[in-house]
Design a protein around this motif. Structure first.
Motif, PDB file in Angstrom:
ATOM      1  N   VAL A 290      -1.268   6.213   5.834  1.00 17.44           N
ATOM      2  CA  VAL A 290      -0.742   4.953   6.372  1.00 17.44           C
ATOM      3  C   VAL A 290      -1.901   4.172   6.978  1.00 17.44           C
ATOM      4  O   VAL A 290      -2.721   4.723   7.716  1.00 17.44           O
ATOM      5  CB  VAL A 290       0.334   5.229   7.436  1.00 17.44           C
ATOM      6  N   ARG A 291      -1.963   2.890   6.663  1.00 18.04           N
ATOM      7  CA  ARG A 291      -2.996   2.031   7.232  1.00 18.04           C
ATOM      8  C   ARG A 291      -2.382   0.707   7.678  1.00 18.04           C
ATOM      9  O   ARG A 291      -1.650   0.063   6.923  1.00 18.04           O
ATOM     10  CB  ARG A 291      -4.107   1.763   6.205  1.00 18.04           C
ATOM     11  N   PHE A 292      -2.694   0.314   8.916  1.00 22.11           N
ATOM     12  CA  PHE A 292      -2.274  -0.977   9.441  1.00 22.11           C
ATOM     13  C   PHE A 292      -3.392  -1.993   9.162  1.00 22.11           C
ATOM     14  O   PHE A 292      -4.549  -1.753   9.503  1.00 22.11           O
ATOM     15  CB  PHE A 292      -2.022  -0.885  10.950  1.00 22.11           C
ATOM     16  N   LEU A 293      -3.015  -3.103   8.551  1.00 23.09           N
ATOM     17  CA  LEU A 293      -3.972  -4.140   8.199  1.00 23.09           C
ATOM     18  C   LEU A 293      -3.668  -5.419   8.970  1.00 23.09           C
ATOM     19  O   LEU A 293      -2.520  -5.670   9.349  1.00 23.09           O
ATOM     20  CB  LEU A 293      -3.897  -4.433   6.693  1.00 23.09           C
ATOM     21  N   PRO A 294      -4.670  -6.249   9.161  1.00 27.68           N
ATOM     22  CA  PRO A 294      -4.430  -7.537   9.814  1.00 27.68           C
ATOM     23  C   PRO A 294      -3.837  -8.541   8.833  1.00 27.68           C
ATOM     24  O   PRO A 294      -3.670  -8.252   7.642  1.00 27.68           O
ATOM     25  CB  PRO A 294      -5.835  -7.966  10.241  1.00 27.68           C
ATOM     26  N   GLU A 295      -3.535  -9.718   9.329  1.00 32.36           N
ATOM     27  CA  GLU A 295      -3.130 -10.806   8.438  1.00 32.36           C
ATOM     28  C   GLU A 295      -4.221 -11.058   7.410  1.00 32.36           C
ATOM     29  O   GLU A 295      -5.400 -11.057   7.721  1.00 32.36           O
ATOM     30  CB  GLU A 295      -2.922 -12.085   9.259  1.00 32.36           C
TER      31      GLU A 295
ATOM     32  N   GLY B 208      11.864  -0.871   2.899  1.00 33.63           N
ATOM     33  CA  GLY B 208      12.870   0.014   2.334  1.00 33.63           C
ATOM     34  C   GLY B 208      12.914   1.302   3.132  1.00 33.63           C
ATOM     35  O   GLY B 208      12.113   1.515   4.051  1.00 33.63           O
ATOM     36  N   PRO B 209      13.826   2.182   2.813  1.00 33.60           N
ATOM     37  CA  PRO B 209      13.930   3.445   3.547  1.00 33.60           C
ATOM     38  C   PRO B 209      12.651   4.274   3.411  1.00 33.60           C
ATOM     39  O   PRO B 209      11.980   4.242   2.370  1.00 33.60           O
ATOM     40  CB  PRO B 209      15.111   4.148   2.875  1.00 33.60           C
ATOM     41  N   ILE B 210      12.312   5.016   4.452  1.00 31.81           N
ATOM     42  CA  ILE B 210      11.165   5.912   4.418  1.00 31.81           C
ATOM     43  C   ILE B 210      11.607   7.285   4.915  1.00 31.81           C
ATOM     44  O   ILE B 210      12.603   7.413   5.629  1.00 31.81           O
ATOM     45  CB  ILE B 210       9.995   5.389   5.280  1.00 31.81           C
ATOM     46  N   THR B 211      10.852   8.304   4.543  1.00 31.16           N
ATOM     47  CA  THR B 211      11.189   9.664   4.968  1.00 31.16           C
ATOM     48  C   THR B 211      10.794   9.874   6.417  1.00 31.16           C
ATOM     49  O   THR B 211      10.034   9.093   7.010  1.00 31.16           O
ATOM     50  CB  THR B 211      10.452  10.683   4.095  1.00 31.16           C
ATOM     51  N   ALA B 212      11.287  10.961   6.992  1.00 27.97           N
ATOM     52  CA  ALA B 212      10.960  11.292   8.378  1.00 27.97           C
ATOM     53  C   ALA B 212       9.460  11.528   8.539  1.00 27.97           C
ATOM     54  O   ALA B 212       8.862  11.117   9.545  1.00 27.97           O
ATOM     55  CB  ALA B 212      11.745  12.521   8.816  1.00 27.97           C
ATOM     56  N   ASP B 213       8.835  12.187   7.557  1.00 29.31           N
ATOM     57  CA  ASP B 213       7.395  12.438   7.641  1.00 29.31           C
ATOM     58  C   ASP B 213       6.606  11.138   7.610  1.00 29.31           C
ATOM     59  O   ASP B 213       5.623  10.973   8.358  1.00 29.31           O
ATOM     60  CB  ASP B 213       6.953  13.337   6.486  1.00 29.31           C
ATOM     61  N   VAL B 214       7.017  10.209   6.763  1.00 27.78           N
ATOM     62  CA  VAL B 214       6.323   8.923   6.699  1.00 27.78           C
ATOM     63  C   VAL B 214       6.534   8.153   7.994  1.00 27.78           C
ATOM     64  O   VAL B 214       5.606   7.542   8.535  1.00 27.78           O
ATOM     65  CB  VAL B 214       6.807   8.099   5.491  1.00 27.78           C
ATOM     66  N   ARG B 215       7.747   8.205   8.539  1.00 31.59           N
ATOM     67  CA  ARG B 215       8.006   7.525   9.816  1.00 31.59           C
ATOM     68  C   ARG B 215       7.098   8.086  10.915  1.00 31.59           C
ATOM     69  O   ARG B 215       6.544   7.325  11.712  1.00 31.59           O
ATOM     70  CB  ARG B 215       9.480   7.684  10.194  1.00 31.59           C
ATOM     71  N   ASP B 216       6.934   9.385  10.947  1.00 31.13           N
ATOM     72  CA  ASP B 216       6.044   9.992  11.947  1.00 31.13           C
ATOM     73  C   ASP B 216       4.608   9.479  11.770  1.00 31.13           C
ATOM     74  O   ASP B 216       3.915   9.193  12.760  1.00 31.13           O
ATOM     75  CB  ASP B 216       6.063  11.512  11.813  1.00 31.13           C
ATOM     76  N   ALA B 217       4.160   9.372  10.504  1.00 26.68           N
ATOM     77  CA  ALA B 217       2.796   8.894  10.244  1.00 26.68           C
ATOM     78  C   ALA B 217       2.643   7.435  10.648  1.00 26.68           C
ATOM     79  O   ALA B 217       1.603   7.041  11.204  1.00 26.68           O
ATOM     80  CB  ALA B 217       2.458   9.075   8.766  1.00 26.68           C
ATOM     81  N   VAL B 218       3.665   6.632  10.391  1.00 27.06           N
ATOM     82  CA  VAL B 218       3.631   5.223  10.787  1.00 27.06           C
ATOM     83  C   VAL B 218       3.561   5.109  12.308  1.00 27.06           C
ATOM     84  O   VAL B 218       2.760   4.340  12.859  1.00 27.06           O
ATOM     85  CB  VAL B 218       4.867   4.480  10.241  1.00 27.06           C
ATOM     86  N   GLU B 219       4.388   5.882  13.003  1.00 30.53           N
ATOM     87  CA  GLU B 219       4.392   5.819  14.464  1.00 30.53           C
ATOM     88  C   GLU B 219       3.063   6.285  15.050  1.00 30.53           C
ATOM     89  O   GLU B 219       2.563   5.698  16.017  1.00 30.53           O
ATOM     90  CB  GLU B 219       5.545   6.652  15.010  1.00 30.53           C
ATOM     91  N   ALA B 220       2.475   7.315  14.463  1.00 34.37           N
ATOM     92  CA  ALA B 220       1.196   7.826  14.958  1.00 34.37           C
ATOM     93  C   ALA B 220       0.090   6.791  14.779  1.00 34.37           C
ATOM     94  O   ALA B 220      -0.725   6.566  15.695  1.00 34.37           O
ATOM     95  CB  ALA B 220       0.836   9.122  14.237  1.00 34.37           C
ATOM     96  N   GLU B 221       0.048   6.162  13.615  1.00 31.42           N
ATOM     97  CA  GLU B 221      -0.982   5.151  13.372  1.00 31.42           C
ATOM     98  C   GLU B 221      -0.758   3.926  14.250  1.00 31.42           C
ATOM     99  O   GLU B 221      -1.702   3.321  14.765  1.00 31.42           O
ATOM    100  CB  GLU B 221      -0.996   4.763  11.891  1.00 31.42           C
TER     101      GLU B 221
END
Length: 364
Positions: free
Chosen positions: A266-271, A331-344
């Motif tokens: 998972v990577r957060f990008l700017p505008e 769209g829907p995401i899995t619990a593992d992906v949600r954890d990765a999104v929250e961590a990042e």
């Protein structure tokens, strides 16, 4: 001739690796900015989030120091949009991409500038911006007072498009604010743009940072046209592929091509991050063709999220009485992906200086 076919996913992983989005790597800010031929930076703080996503242990102070010491600048370059580049690259790139700004000006303001002595306007504006920074609104007022019969706004844009300018600090410096004030490249950097830069070298640098890519991709990134002859000239030294639709793709010999199944974090990008806007065919990271969020903010308050390498969510940092960092998935995401999104997201909040802010992840 039959060229090896690269899948969308292989092109996705190649782009992510070259952009340091498969794995954060060590190195200096200046080295990375040059290797990527600049970072998209319309929003003044966008480059900080972009670098944080790409560099291990990134410290905003490193980029701020480069900018305040005038070793890096924000300037209107590729596609006539604001990019963060090193001072050396600003001097190298400006003459190459200047035709894009000239074409854009005439398309947007040609009728409004009819009858104006454009040479006189540009000469006067150059003199003004060589002495001190001007915001475009201040420039408009001064030019309108000198030539009241001509369109003041169009004249101000003519000066800012045609003479080569940078947005001066403190705008774009982490933790500071400032107007979008312009000064000439020569006066800010103390040097003139390179007189005869190589378009061939620029195309090779693009391919190294964004390839494999088509001629249309190179033209989309740069804003330039008629680059087929440049690529054809370089062809003997390039690797040639095809995409799944049969389009011809070109690459530098040493360009990495990771397996399409390589994990992508998972990577957060700017505008307006580089990976979203630098190809004519943007499906390699945006298969659904979603528009990049508008309007722009400061670059550290909203942006997009890559999940498994694709643009799959948006994020926004809300301050005020009820602060949060909200992530809206497409769209829907899995619990593992949600954890990765929250961590990042939690790590991003540390960069922003709001580490105790809650993270809220929802589906659209």
């Amino acid at each position: 001739m039959n060229s090896p076919v690269l899948s969308r996913r292989e092109l996705n992983r190649a782009l992510l690796q070259r952009q340091q989005l498969l794995r954060r790597e060590t190195g200096s800010v200046a080295e990375l900015v040059e290797r990527l031929v600049g970072l998209q930076a319309q929003a003044p703080l966008a480059a900080y989030v972009a670098l944080w996503s790409r560099l291990e242990d990134f410290e905003p102070a490193e980029l701020s120091e480069l900018m305040t010491e005038r070793r890096a600048v924000r300037a209107s370059l590729m596609r006539a949009t604001i990019h963060l580049v090193t001072a050396d690259d600003c001097l190298l790139l400006w003459r190459l991409v200047h035709p894009v700004a000239d074409r854009g000006l005439r398309g947007a303001f040609g009728k409004r500038l009819a009858g104006a002595d454009l040479d006189a306007v540009v000469a006067y504006g150059t003199d003004l911006l060589s002495r001190e920074p001007y915001s475009r609104s201040r420039l408009r007022d001064v030019l309108g007072e000198r030539w009241p019969d001509w369109d003041a706004t169009a004249m101000a844009y003519a000066v800012s498009y045609l003479i080569g300018t940078v947005q001066v600090t403190p705008r774009g410096v982490w933790g500071e604010t400032g107007p979008a004030a312009l000064q000439t490249i020569e006066s800010w950097l103390g040097r003139s743009p390179v007189a005869d830069p190589s378009i061939d070298a620029l195309v090779l640098r693009y391919l190294a940072a964004f390839g494999p890519a088509s001629v249309a991709d190179v033209q989309q990134w740069s804003g330039l046209t008629k680059l087929r002859e440049v690529v054809d000239r370089l062809r003997p030294g390039l690797r040639v592929y095809a995409d799944e639709d049969g389009r011809e793709l070109f690459d530098v010999p040493e360009g990495p091509l990771p397996d399409g199944e390589t994990p992508a974090p998972v990577r957060f990008l700017p505008e307006y991050d580089n990976v979203l806007l630098s190809h004519a065919d943007r499906r390699r990271v945006n298969p659904a063709g979603r528009p990049v969020p508008l309007p722009p903010g400061n670059g550290a308050a909203m942006g997009t999220v890559l999940i498994d390498g694709d643009y799959a969510a948006d994020w926004r940092h809300h301050r005020g009485a009820d602060p949060s960092l909200k992530v809206i998935t497409h769209g829907p995401i899995t619990a593992d992906v949600r954890d990765a999104v929250e961590a990042e997201a939690t790590e991003l909040l540390t960069l922003i200086g709001s580490k105790d802010t809650p993270v809220v992840v929802t589906d659209r």
